[in-house]
Design a protein around this motif. Structure first.
Motif, PDB file in Angstrom:
ATOM      1  N   ILE A   1     -13.355  -2.470  -2.242  1.00  0.00           N
ATOM      2  CA  ILE A   1     -12.417  -1.766  -1.380  1.00  0.00           C
ATOM      3  C   ILE A   1     -11.004  -1.855  -1.950  1.00  0.00           C
ATOM      4  CG2 ILE A   1     -11.983  -3.777   0.096  1.00  0.00           C
ATOM      5  CD1 ILE A   1     -11.793  -1.788   2.460  1.00  0.00           C
ATOM      6  N   LYS A   2     -10.312  -0.731  -1.884  1.00  0.00           N
ATOM      7  CA  LYS A   2      -8.895  -0.663  -2.219  1.00  0.00           C
ATOM      8  C   LYS A   2      -8.176  -0.068  -1.017  1.00  0.00           C
ATOM      9  CE  LYS A   2      -9.778   0.051  -7.164  1.00  0.00           C
ATOM     10  NZ  LYS A   2      -9.563   0.951  -8.329  1.00  0.00           N
ATOM     11  N   PHE A   3      -7.025  -0.629  -0.673  1.00  0.00           N
ATOM     12  CA  PHE A   3      -6.296  -0.120   0.484  1.00  0.00           C
ATOM     13  C   PHE A   3      -4.793  -0.172   0.211  1.00  0.00           C
ATOM     14  CE2 PHE A   3      -7.704  -4.468   1.039  1.00  0.00           C
ATOM     15  CZ  PHE A   3      -6.532  -5.168   1.272  1.00  0.00           C
ATOM     16  N   TYR A   4      -4.092   0.732   0.869  1.00  0.00           N
ATOM     17  CA  TYR A   4      -2.654   0.838   0.689  1.00  0.00           C
ATOM     18  C   TYR A   4      -2.025   1.353   1.973  1.00  0.00           C
ATOM     19  CZ  TYR A   4       1.896   2.127  -1.110  1.00  0.00           C
ATOM     20  OH  TYR A   4       3.258   2.236  -1.292  1.00  0.00           O
ATOM     21  N   PRO A   5      -0.905   0.748   2.395  1.00  0.00           N
ATOM     22  CA  PRO A   5      -0.222  -0.409   1.805  1.00  0.00           C
ATOM     23  C   PRO A   5      -0.940  -1.708   2.131  1.00  0.00           C
ATOM     24  CG  PRO A   5       0.889   0.269   3.814  1.00  0.00           C
ATOM     25  CD  PRO A   5      -0.193   1.281   3.578  1.00  0.00           C
ATOM     26  N   THR A   6      -0.609  -2.748   1.401  1.00  0.00           N
ATOM     27  CA  THR A   6      -1.178  -4.065   1.666  1.00  0.00           C
ATOM     28  C   THR A   6      -0.315  -4.870   2.628  1.00  0.00           C
ATOM     29  OG1 THR A   6      -0.068  -4.985  -0.280  1.00  0.00           O
ATOM     30  CG2 THR A   6      -2.314  -4.138  -0.584  1.00  0.00           C
ATOM     31  N   GLU A   7       0.929  -4.425   2.808  1.00  0.00           N
ATOM     32  CA  GLU A   7       1.833  -5.047   3.767  1.00  0.00           C
ATOM     33  C   GLU A   7       2.814  -3.985   4.247  1.00  0.00           C
ATOM     34  OE1 GLU A   7       4.914  -8.833   3.860  1.00  0.00           O
ATOM     35  OE2 GLU A   7       3.002  -9.040   2.780  1.00  0.00           O
ATOM     36  N   PHE A   8       3.103  -3.968   5.533  1.00  0.00           N
ATOM     37  CA  PHE A   8       3.974  -2.938   6.082  1.00  0.00           C
ATOM     38  C   PHE A   8       4.554  -3.400   7.413  1.00  0.00           C
ATOM     39  CE2 PHE A   8      -0.293  -2.162   7.637  1.00  0.00           C
ATOM     40  CZ  PHE A   8      -0.119  -1.918   8.986  1.00  0.00           C
ATOM     41  N   THR A   9       5.569  -2.666   7.866  1.00  0.00           N
ATOM     42  CA  THR A   9       6.234  -2.976   9.129  1.00  0.00           C
ATOM     43  C   THR A   9       6.075  -1.821  10.111  1.00  0.00           C
ATOM     44  OG1 THR A   9       7.895  -4.350   8.022  1.00  0.00           O
ATOM     45  CG2 THR A   9       8.427  -3.556  10.231  1.00  0.00           C
ATOM     46  N   CYS A  10       5.657  -2.133  11.331  1.00  0.00           N
ATOM     47  CA  CYS A  10       5.588  -1.151  12.419  1.00  0.00           C
ATOM     48  C   CYS A  10       6.807  -1.353  13.311  1.00  0.00           C
ATOM     49  CB  CYS A  10       4.316  -1.326  13.241  1.00  0.00           C
ATOM     50  SG  CYS A  10       2.828  -0.699  12.448  1.00  0.00           S
ATOM     51  N   GLN A  11       7.583  -0.283  13.524  1.00  0.00           N
ATOM     52  CA  GLN A  11       8.787  -0.360  14.330  1.00  0.00           C
ATOM     53  C   GLN A  11       8.748   0.636  15.472  1.00  0.00           C
ATOM     54  OE1 GLN A  11      11.819   0.276  11.255  1.00  0.00           O
ATOM     55  NE2 GLN A  11      12.412  -1.873  11.427  1.00  0.00           N
ATOM     56  N   LYS A  12       9.095   0.169  16.666  1.00  0.00           N
ATOM     57  CA  LYS A  12       9.295   1.013  17.838  1.00  0.00           C
ATOM     58  C   LYS A  12       8.122   1.951  18.119  1.00  0.00           C
ATOM     59  CE  LYS A  12      14.313   0.870  17.330  1.00  0.00           C
ATOM     60  NZ  LYS A  12      15.558   1.669  17.164  1.00  0.00           N
ATOM     61  N   GLY A  13       6.923   1.448  17.912  1.00  0.00           N
ATOM     62  CA  GLY A  13       5.735   2.225  18.231  1.00  0.00           C
ATOM     63  C   GLY A  13       5.381   3.316  17.242  1.00  0.00           C
ATOM     64  N   GLN A  14       6.129   3.417  16.133  1.00  0.00           N
ATOM     65  CA  GLN A  14       5.843   4.448  15.147  1.00  0.00           C
ATOM     66  C   GLN A  14       4.564   4.108  14.378  1.00  0.00           C
ATOM     67  OE1 GLN A  14       7.542   7.416  14.689  1.00  0.00           O
ATOM     68  NE2 GLN A  14       8.484   6.705  16.615  1.00  0.00           N
ATOM     69  N   PRO A  15       3.665   5.088  14.175  1.00  0.00           N
ATOM     70  CA  PRO A  15       2.390   4.800  13.503  1.00  0.00           C
ATOM     71  C   PRO A  15       2.549   4.644  11.993  1.00  0.00           C
ATOM     72  CG  PRO A  15       2.538   7.134  14.029  1.00  0.00           C
ATOM     73  CD  PRO A  15       3.754   6.489  14.637  1.00  0.00           C
ATOM     74  N   GLN A  16       1.723   3.804  11.432  1.00  0.00           N
ATOM     75  CA  GLN A  16       1.627   3.606   9.980  1.00  0.00           C
ATOM     76  C   GLN A  16       0.200   3.945   9.559  1.00  0.00           C
ATOM     77  OE1 GLN A  16       3.700   2.394   7.260  1.00  0.00           O
ATOM     78  NE2 GLN A  16       1.879   3.101   6.150  1.00  0.00           N
ATOM     79  N   LYS A  17       0.053   4.829   8.598  1.00  0.00           N
ATOM     80  CA  LYS A  17      -1.271   5.193   8.095  1.00  0.00           C
ATOM     81  C   LYS A  17      -1.685   4.227   6.997  1.00  0.00           C
ATOM     82  CE  LYS A  17      -2.394   9.488   7.829  1.00  0.00           C
ATOM     83  NZ  LYS A  17      -3.536   9.509   8.786  1.00  0.00           N
ATOM     84  N   VAL A  18      -2.881   3.682   7.111  1.00  0.00           N
ATOM     85  CA  VAL A  18      -3.457   2.815   6.090  1.00  0.00           C
ATOM     86  C   VAL A  18      -4.604   3.576   5.434  1.00  0.00           C
ATOM     87  CG1 VAL A  18      -4.625   0.634   5.592  1.00  0.00           C
ATOM     88  CG2 VAL A  18      -2.825   0.725   7.345  1.00  0.00           C
ATOM     89  N   ARG A  19      -4.510   3.801   4.139  1.00  0.00           N
ATOM     90  CA  ARG A  19      -5.536   4.525   3.385  1.00  0.00           C
ATOM     91  C   ARG A  19      -6.435   3.534   2.663  1.00  0.00           C
ATOM     92  NH1 ARG A  19      -0.914   7.604   3.301  1.00  0.00           N
ATOM     93  NH2 ARG A  19      -1.202   9.823   3.820  1.00  0.00           N
ATOM     94  N   LEU A  20      -7.716   3.805   2.679  1.00  0.00           N
ATOM     95  CA  LEU A  20      -8.640   2.913   1.980  1.00  0.00           C
ATOM     96  C   LEU A  20      -9.683   3.719   1.219  1.00  0.00           C
ATOM     97  CD1 LEU A  20     -11.609   2.554   3.703  1.00  0.00           C
ATOM     98  CD2 LEU A  20      -9.968   1.672   5.352  1.00  0.00           C
ATOM     99  N   THR A  21     -10.145   3.138   0.127  1.00  0.00           N
ATOM    100  CA  THR A  21     -11.163   3.755  -0.721  1.00  0.00           C
ATOM    101  C   THR A  21     -12.249   2.732  -1.019  1.00  0.00           C
ATOM    102  OG1 THR A  21      -9.565   5.255  -1.766  1.00  0.00           O
ATOM    103  CG2 THR A  21     -11.621   4.857  -2.946  1.00  0.00           C
ATOM    104  N   ILE A  22     -13.492   3.144  -0.832  1.00  0.00           N
ATOM    105  CA  ILE A  22     -14.634   2.314  -1.206  1.00  0.00           C
ATOM    106  C   ILE A  22     -15.135   2.814  -2.554  1.00  0.00           C
ATOM    107  CG2 ILE A  22     -16.920   1.473  -0.561  1.00  0.00           C
ATOM    108  CD1 ILE A  22     -14.723   0.631   1.366  1.00  0.00           C
ATOM    109  N   THR A  23     -15.196   1.933  -3.538  1.00  0.00           N
ATOM    110  CA  THR A  23     -15.621   2.286  -4.891  1.00  0.00           C
ATOM    111  C   THR A  23     -17.016   1.726  -5.176  1.00  0.00           C
ATOM    112  OG1 THR A  23     -14.600   0.293  -5.836  1.00  0.00           O
ATOM    113  CG2 THR A  23     -13.218   2.261  -5.658  1.00  0.00           C
ATOM    114  N   GLY A  24     -17.591   2.176  -6.282  1.00  0.00           N
ATOM    115  CA  GLY A  24     -18.895   1.649  -6.693  1.00  0.00           C
ATOM    116  C   GLY A  24     -20.014   1.976  -5.741  1.00  0.00           C
ATOM    117  N   LEU A  25     -19.991   3.192  -5.168  1.00  0.00           N
ATOM    118  CA  LEU A  25     -21.019   3.571  -4.198  1.00  0.00           C
ATOM    119  C   LEU A  25     -22.420   3.519  -4.792  1.00  0.00           C
ATOM    120  CD1 LEU A  25     -19.345   6.611  -2.375  1.00  0.00           C
ATOM    121  CD2 LEU A  25     -19.371   4.207  -1.689  1.00  0.00           C
TER     122      LEU A  25
END
Length: 284
Positions: free
Chosen positions: A88-112
């Motif tokens: 699994i690869k995901f981005y970002p690995t660390e982030f800040t959520c402020q005032k209820g604003q959404p943060q999108k986390v993207r992930l990829t599964i490799t080696g299927l």
């Protein structure tokens, strides 16, 4: 004499439904590897905190399983065939959520192509990097220690591949009324190769089939594999109901889940119980 402070690190493990300040959508990631010919597949989920909060998260994966009570158990990564660790690869690995604003986390599964047929999984944990300090008081009013509290929220990630199946059976349902609460216990089994996530409703009726109470059955994940099962309990408050002592009542569970063809399946089971006290006997 110098005071000795007791440091206790407590990590609250929860999912989106049990933590009102942290919202994750979707709260469970389910991927069908058969939908792509590539050796990888991608998806995403959104994270947000409270409207008046600023929370900084770090993300990390762990391998896990659920036991027969549906409890999360973290497992050591030993290259198990049903593990997604290292894939699994995901981005970002660390982030800040402020005032209820959404943060999108993207992930990829490799080696299927190297995954086993059936289900593979891991848990992505979002952990608050800032600890909250709670002071403990002794009976004499002095400070007796402090607790450092952290919160982490788990997002289970499942990948199904090949000829997988999702099959469940509701094999038993029991009910017992005790001091204004109905204790519902049930067993659900799996005969498929992939996990089943079920939802549903419970219905309490009298012998004339009049509805007394409708309640939501707490959803859970039933692991895949021959012989896998869950034994669950749920306590229902009956204080808003009118029940007569020594009278029989009926309890019905109607659970639903999606099979490997994404078709809805319905599981039903009924039982009866006898009220041992008058609920709301003074209610006008």
């Amino acid at each position: 004499m110098r005071k000795i402070f007791l440091l206790i690190f407590i990590i609250f493990i929860s999912i989106m439904e049990s933590n009102a300040a942290i919202k994750i959508s979707p709260s469970t990631i389910e991927i069908n590897a058969n939908t792509t010919k590539k050796d990888y597949i991608s998806t995403a989920f959104n994270v947000s905190g409270g409207i008046n909060e600023t929370i900084r998260f770090k993300i990390y994966p762990v391998f896990f399983k659920y036991d027969e009570k549906g409890r999360f158990i973290e497992l050591r990564d030993n290259g198990q065939s049903d593990s997604l660790m290292g894939k699994i690869k995901f981005y970002p690995t660390e982030f800040t959520c402020q005032k209820g604003q959404p943060q999108k986390v993207r992930l990829t599964i490799t080696g299927l192509k190297t995954l086993q047929n059936g289900e593979s999984r891991l848990m992505l944990f979002l952990e608050d990097v800032n600890t909250k300090e709670v002071l403990l008081s002794k009976l004499n009013g002095n400070i007796g220690g402090k607790i450092l509290v952290k919160t982490r929220v788990g997002v289970p990630v499942y990948v199904d591949k090949g000829n997988f199946t999702k099959k469940a059976q509701l094999v038993s349902l029991n009910a017992r009324e005790d001091n204004g609460f109905l204790n519902c216990s049930y067993k659900i089994t799996s005969n498929g190769t992939s996990k089943v996530r079920y939802n549903g409703w419970g219905y309490i009726t009298d012998n004339d089939n009049n509805l007394i109470k409708k309640f939501k059955v707490i959803s859970s994940n039933l692991p895949g594999g021959q012989g896998a099962y869950l034994e669950k309990e749920q306590k229902i408050d009956l204080k808003d109901c009118i029940l007569n002592k020594n009278q029989n009542y009926n309890l019905k569970f109607v659970l639903t889940y999606k099979d490997e063809q994404d078709k809805e399946k319905v599981l039903k089971k009924e039982t009866s119980f006898t009220s041992n006290m008058n609920i709301n006997q003074n209610k006008i």
